[in-house]
Design a protein around this motif. Sequence first.
Motif, PDB file in Angstrom:
ATOM      1  N   PHE A  44      -3.183  15.759  12.505  1.00  0.00           N
ATOM      2  CA  PHE A  44      -2.038  14.858  12.361  1.00  0.00           C
ATOM      3  C   PHE A  44      -2.493  13.475  11.896  1.00  0.00           C
ATOM      4  CE2 PHE A  44       0.576  11.584  14.541  1.00  0.00           C
ATOM      5  CZ  PHE A  44       1.770  11.773  13.860  1.00  0.00           C
ATOM      6  N   ALA A  45      -3.483  12.908  12.606  1.00  0.00           N
ATOM      7  CA  ALA A  45      -3.982  11.578  12.252  1.00  0.00           C
ATOM      8  C   ALA A  45      -4.671  11.587  10.893  1.00  0.00           C
ATOM      9  CB  ALA A  45      -4.942  11.079  13.334  1.00  0.00           C
ATOM     10  N   GLY A  46      -5.410  12.665  10.595  1.00  0.00           N
ATOM     11  CA  GLY A  46      -6.117  12.761   9.326  1.00  0.00           C
ATOM     12  C   GLY A  46      -5.184  12.846   8.136  1.00  0.00           C
ATOM     13  N   ILE A  48      -2.136  11.483   7.928  1.00  0.00           N
ATOM     14  CA  ILE A  48      -1.581  10.144   7.702  1.00  0.00           C
ATOM     15  C   ILE A  48      -2.623   9.238   7.062  1.00  0.00           C
ATOM     16  CG2 ILE A  48      -0.698   8.086   8.868  1.00  0.00           C
ATOM     17  CD1 ILE A  48       0.596   9.968  10.904  1.00  0.00           C
ATOM     18  N   LEU A  49      -3.859   9.335   7.525  1.00  0.00           N
ATOM     19  CA  LEU A  49      -4.934   8.534   6.943  1.00  0.00           C
ATOM     20  C   LEU A  49      -5.119   8.854   5.461  1.00  0.00           C
ATOM     21  CD1 LEU A  49      -8.314   7.585   8.459  1.00  0.00           C
ATOM     22  CD2 LEU A  49      -8.295   8.631   6.212  1.00  0.00           C
ATOM     23  N   THR A  50      -5.122  10.124   5.125  1.00  0.00           N
ATOM     24  CA  THR A  50      -5.318  10.533   3.735  1.00  0.00           C
ATOM     25  C   THR A  50      -4.213   9.984   2.840  1.00  0.00           C
ATOM     26  OG1 THR A  50      -6.427  12.570   4.442  1.00  0.00           O
ATOM     27  CG2 THR A  50      -5.566  12.513   2.194  1.00  0.00           C
ATOM     28  N   VAL A  51      -2.967  10.113   3.288  1.00  0.00           N
ATOM     29  CA  VAL A  51      -1.836   9.620   2.505  1.00  0.00           C
ATOM     30  C   VAL A  51      -1.915   8.106   2.338  1.00  0.00           C
ATOM     31  CG1 VAL A  51       0.674   9.341   2.482  1.00  0.00           C
ATOM     32  CG2 VAL A  51      -0.334  11.537   3.150  1.00  0.00           C
ATOM     33  N   THR A  52      -2.207   7.382   3.426  1.00  0.00           N
ATOM     34  CA  THR A  52      -2.278   5.918   3.370  1.00  0.00           C
ATOM     35  C   THR A  52      -3.400   5.445   2.458  1.00  0.00           C
ATOM     36  OG1 THR A  52      -1.480   5.838   5.661  1.00  0.00           O
ATOM     37  CG2 THR A  52      -2.416   3.812   4.763  1.00  0.00           C
ATOM     38  N   LEU A  53      -4.561   6.107   2.546  1.00  0.00           N
ATOM     39  CA  LEU A  53      -5.712   5.716   1.726  1.00  0.00           C
ATOM     40  C   LEU A  53      -5.467   5.995   0.253  1.00  0.00           C
ATOM     41  CD1 LEU A  53      -8.667   4.701   1.732  1.00  0.00           C
ATOM     42  CD2 LEU A  53      -9.369   7.097   1.908  1.00  0.00           C
ATOM     43  N   VAL A  54      -5.017   7.188  -0.070  1.00  0.00           N
ATOM     44  CA  VAL A  54      -4.804   7.567  -1.466  1.00  0.00           C
ATOM     45  C   VAL A  54      -3.671   6.755  -2.083  1.00  0.00           C
ATOM     46  CG1 VAL A  54      -4.134   9.459  -3.008  1.00  0.00           C
ATOM     47  CG2 VAL A  54      -5.719   9.886  -1.115  1.00  0.00           C
ATOM     48  N   TYR A  55      -2.620   6.516  -1.317  1.00  0.00           N
ATOM     49  CA  TYR A  55      -1.498   5.719  -1.814  1.00  0.00           C
ATOM     50  C   TYR A  55      -1.945   4.289  -2.129  1.00  0.00           C
ATOM     51  CZ  TYR A  55       2.979   3.236  -1.874  1.00  0.00           C
ATOM     52  OH  TYR A  55       4.044   2.438  -2.229  1.00  0.00           O
ATOM     53  N   GLY A  56      -2.703   3.680  -1.202  1.00  0.00           N
ATOM     54  CA  GLY A  56      -3.195   2.325  -1.448  1.00  0.00           C
ATOM     55  C   GLY A  56      -4.111   2.268  -2.654  1.00  0.00           C
TER      56      GLY A  56
END
Length: 317
Positions: A44-46, A48-56
């Motif tokens: 779950f946390a991973g 969200i992290l992936t989406v936030t990192l790639v989006y940024g």
Amino acid sequence: MEHYIIYLGFLVAAYAVIANDVIQTLGTFMTSNAGVKWWLLWGFAGTILTVTLVYGWYINGGDVSYGRLSNIPMPNPLPWWYLLAPISLMVITRFGIPASTTFMILSVFSSSQLIEKMILKSVFGYSLAFVSAFVLYLFLTKKFESPASIRLMDKKKQRPYWLVAQWFSTGFLWSQWLIQDFANIFVFLPRQLSLYELVFSLVVILLIMAYIFNSKGGKIQSIVNHKSNTQHIRSATIIDACYALLLYFFTTMSTIPMSTTWAFIGILAGREIAISYSLKKGQLKKTYRMLVNDFAKVNIGLFVSILIAYLIQFLKG
């Protein structure tokens, strides 16, 4: 040689920052979901992290820090003594001491003017978090944190609603924390990452997170575990929602880095004092001692970071 320093610095900083700061965003989540398989929480946390990192990375032209490293240039060349900051943070983390990773890592890269702005924003963050949590819990404590209320919460028919609410609040909080603290993790890497560097860094961070989830947060997790009712989903949800809204406010306010640790400790402090004042007035002195101890631990990181910053300035000269 400099190439090795860059990647070693990133590896050590990534582990130290995530391991030290995980209590802020995922500590209550892990405590209240102790019976859930660790790899489900990690997945779950991973995600969200992936989406936030790639989006940024995509919207900012390779800058995953969301602009928080724009005023912190990459030293060229990068001397070995810059590694002192993440190594010191890793040592502090192993002793279970919550440090401000922003000051520990970014202060050695920053100018004195920027450090002053970071400290002012962090002090404001602690103060606002403390006051907001104290006022909020003066109204919420008797309804949501009293022993009778907690016993009612333990009934299974009420768990699904709060479980869904907690996962949503944790997801929002985790994304806001990442936007703030990606700067601390990626300060050793180029300010614009290539696709290869993005994938490499993402894999490293996900592996670090897997280790932390598997070890249930490590020693620093005890700071959350010792606070009132944090093992209950409803209490954890309210804490996460308050913290997420504060971080969102600071994210939109400016791109100056701040200590999210100070804001988190401020929320826990304000909440704990409000609960003790409302329900456990006879234990106020004990509560004060616990909170002073937490705040003293946090300031160890600030003290060490200032020493390291001055040491690096000396080595530069």
